[in-house]
Write an enzyme that holds these catalytic residues in place. Structure first.
Site, PDB file in Angstrom:
ATOM      1  N   HIS A   1       0.468  -1.253   0.101  1.00  0.00           N
ATOM      2  CA  HIS A   1      -0.183  -0.138   0.395  1.00  0.00           C
ATOM      3  C   HIS A   1       0.939   1.318   0.010  1.00  0.00           C
ATOM      4  O   HIS A   1       0.904   2.099   1.282  1.00  0.00           O
ATOM      5  CB  HIS A   1      -0.727  -0.010   1.327  1.00  0.00           C
ATOM      6  CG  HIS A   1      -2.184  -1.378   1.512  1.00  0.00           C
ATOM      7  ND1 HIS A   1      -2.700  -1.501   2.095  1.00  0.00           N
ATOM      8  CD2 HIS A   1      -2.675  -1.587   0.014  1.00  0.00           C
ATOM      9  CE1 HIS A   1      -3.961  -2.633   1.608  1.00  0.00           C
ATOM     10  NE2 HIS A   1      -3.764  -2.300   0.415  1.00  0.00           N
TER      11      HIS A   1
ATOM     12  N   HIS B   1      -0.009  -8.853   1.113  1.00  0.00           N
ATOM     13  CA  HIS B   1      -1.705  -8.788   1.981  1.00  0.00           C
ATOM     14  C   HIS B   1      -2.168 -10.283   1.757  1.00  0.00           C
ATOM     15  O   HIS B   1      -3.150 -10.451   3.444  1.00  0.00           O
ATOM     16  CB  HIS B   1      -2.768  -7.148   1.295  1.00  0.00           C
ATOM     17  CG  HIS B   1      -2.165  -6.478   1.373  1.00  0.00           C
ATOM     18  ND1 HIS B   1      -1.923  -5.927  -0.121  1.00  0.00           N
ATOM     19  CD2 HIS B   1      -1.495  -5.746   2.435  1.00  0.00           C
ATOM     20  CE1 HIS B   1      -1.198  -4.634   0.354  1.00  0.00           C
ATOM     21  NE2 HIS B   1      -0.912  -4.506   1.425  1.00  0.00           N
TER      22      HIS B   1
ATOM     23  N   CYS C   1       2.980 -12.067   2.311  1.00  0.00           N
ATOM     24  CA  CYS C   1       3.751 -12.026   3.178  1.00  0.00           C
ATOM     25  C   CYS C   1       3.740 -13.170   4.018  1.00  0.00           C
ATOM     26  O   CYS C   1       2.520 -13.222   4.358  1.00  0.00           O
ATOM     27  CB  CYS C   1       3.631 -10.953   4.284  1.00  0.00           C
ATOM     28  SG  CYS C   1       4.862 -10.880   5.531  1.00  0.00           S
TER      29      CYS C   1
ATOM     30  N   GLU D   1      -6.283  -7.422   3.507  1.00  0.00           N
ATOM     31  CA  GLU D   1      -5.554  -9.057   3.861  1.00  0.00           C
ATOM     32  C   GLU D   1      -7.030  -9.839   5.120  1.00  0.00           C
ATOM     33  O   GLU D   1      -6.834 -10.925   4.837  1.00  0.00           O
ATOM     34  CB  GLU D   1      -4.947  -8.771   5.682  1.00  0.00           C
ATOM     35  CG  GLU D   1      -3.918  -9.567   6.323  1.00  0.00           C
ATOM     36  CD  GLU D   1      -3.679  -8.990   7.181  1.00  0.00           C
ATOM     37  OE1 GLU D   1      -2.392  -8.472   6.879  1.00  0.00           O
ATOM     38  OE2 GLU D   1      -3.510 -10.034   8.366  1.00  0.00           O
TER      39      GLU D   1
ATOM     40  N   ASN E   1      -1.021   0.438   8.654  1.00  0.00           N
ATOM     41  CA  ASN E   1      -0.315   0.374   9.708  1.00  0.00           C
ATOM     42  C   ASN E   1       0.636   1.569  10.180  1.00  0.00           C
ATOM     43  O   ASN E   1       0.636   2.122  10.773  1.00  0.00           O
ATOM     44  CB  ASN E   1       0.846  -0.353   9.374  1.00  0.00           C
ATOM     45  CG  ASN E   1       2.041  -0.265   8.441  1.00  0.00           C
ATOM     46  OD1 ASN E   1       3.662   0.125   8.309  1.00  0.00           O
ATOM     47  ND2 ASN E   1       2.003  -0.856   7.272  1.00  0.00           N
TER      48      ASN E   1
HETATM   49  S1  SF4 Z   1       3.805  -4.956   8.257  1.00  0.00           S
HETATM   50 FE1  SF4 Z   1       4.694  -7.599   8.793  1.00  0.00          FE
HETATM   51  S2  SF4 Z   1       2.582  -9.040   8.256  1.00  0.00           S
HETATM   52 FE2  SF4 Z   1       2.351  -6.794   6.538  1.00  0.00          FE
HETATM   53  S3  SF4 Z   1       3.863  -7.287   4.812  1.00  0.00           S
HETATM   54 FE3  SF4 Z   1       5.368  -6.832   6.563  1.00  0.00          FE
HETATM   55  S4  SF4 Z   1       6.464  -8.191   7.892  1.00  0.00           S
HETATM   56 FE4  SF4 Z   1       4.241  -8.820   6.646  1.00  0.00          FE
END
Ligand code: SF4
Length: 338
Positions: free
Chosen positions: A50, A83, A105, A135, A233
């Site tokens: 993203h 995701h 991931c 996700e 995030n």
């Molecule tokens: S934020 Fe965490 S779960 Fe998402 S791609 Fe990165 S390491 Fe993987």
């Protein structure tokens, strides 16, 4: 190179760790490698990560981003984003005669596996996450009949389960740690037998970036988070900064989005970036701040990160040949069955 200045008292607190996590790094390199190995176009379902800048850069190199698997012409290569996707998406790709590369991931895959395992044992799975996030759609798709979404503590009241002694909670990987624990506490009050996941679902990168922002939040009057609006995030980092005591916290895609007025009366500026953000964008923000007297940069180190993931194994195969064979096998003429 612009003017670099440091006015007395003014400083920047720079979060560490920040930016790229191992899952994003792997996904971006996977697209680049696929372009190198197989040539353009490489189709990518959803934004690979993203971040606007990353997506635009890969587009220039020959990646084509699509929303749905059905948009990809048969006989091509499609990559699934970091995701993760539901099993039905793999089936769509098969029907559409597409060779696939899965850049999910590994830490998302881990949650998928937990979901499958608990569903097999006939648990009701309460998935804490944000409605509509890719996700969450992917994880829910692993066991739709067993999973219900809990989008924050206010959602707990409406949760109903078949057997309160057989309930487990799982979560999206990029949530706020504190808010998730609030939701878990509320769920535990309602279902005292609630089982916790075998290990943290909120990933190490999300946790570490939040930890660093928490440490700077008390001192920085302003926190600038570099990241895109659809990056879960990154949005969480803004919230965490405010909760940690920062007067203001803003999300920007580029230095150009910073408003001069945010600096009024500000001595200490905190800077960080989400897990999908390349460092060059942070450097531009630091340059922009330095040109305005915030030239002293102090690192706020919350954790060391050394984790890396190996590239998707499909990249070791000849996927152009596989895609051509898929077309030939079914007597494909280019028409999609999907
Ligand atoms: S934020 Fe965490 S779960 Fe998402 S791609 Fe990165 S390491 Fe993987």
């Amino acid at each position: 190179m612009g003017r670099m200045t440091a006015s007395p008292g003014r400083r920047v607190l720079l979060a560490a760790p920040r930016g790229y996590c191992a899952g994003v790094d792997r996904a971006v390199i996977a697209v680049e490698k696929a372009l190198e190995q197989y040539g353009a176009p490489i189709y990518v379902r959803h934004e690979i990560v993203h971040n606007k800048y990353v997506v635009q850069t890969l587009e220039k190199k020959g990646a084509i981003f699509v929303e749905q698997t059905e948009e990809v012409p048969p006989g091509n290569i499609v990559m699934f984003s970091a995701h993760g996707v539901a099993p039905t998406v793999h089936e769509e790709a098969q029907r559409g005669r597409l060779a696939t590369i899965d850049a999910t991931c590994p830490l998302v895959t881990k949650v998928h596996k937990e979901a499958v395992r608990y569903a097999k044992d006939d648990y009701d799975i309460l998935l804490i996450g944000h409605e509509g996030h890719e996700e969450v759609i992917g994880t829910s798709g692993e066991a739709p009949e067993h999973i219900q979404l809990v989008d924050g503590p206010e959602d707990v009241a409406k949760v109903e389960v078949r057997d309160p002694s057989k309930v487990v909670w799982l979560s999206q990987t990029t949530l706020s740690v504190d808010e998730t624990m609030e939701t878990v506490d509320a769920l535990k009050t309602k279902f005292p037998g609630l089982v916790s996941p075998p290990s943290d679902d909120i990933c190490y990168a999300t946790q570490n970036r939040q930890l660093a922002v928490k440490q700077m939040g008390a001192e920085a009057e302003l926190v600038i988070v570099v990241g895109s609006r659809n990056s879960s995030n990154s949005v969480r980092l803004v919230e965490v900064a405010k909760l940690a005591g920062s007067r203001e916290a803003y999300l920007v895609d580029f230095a150009g989005e910073i408003d001069e007025s945010w600096l009024e009366g500000v001595t200490t500026v905190g800077v960080t970036s989400g897990a999908s953000v390349p460092e060059v964008l942070v450097e531009e923000v630091l340059q922009w701040l330095s040109e305005r007297g915030y030239g002293d940069v102090e690192l706020v180190k919350a954790a060391e990160e050394s984790i890396t993931f190996s590239l998707p194994k499909e990249l070791r195969r000849d996927l152009r040949d596989e895609a051509a064979a898929l077309m030939a096998e079914r007597g494909g003429s280019g028409a999609s069955e999907a």
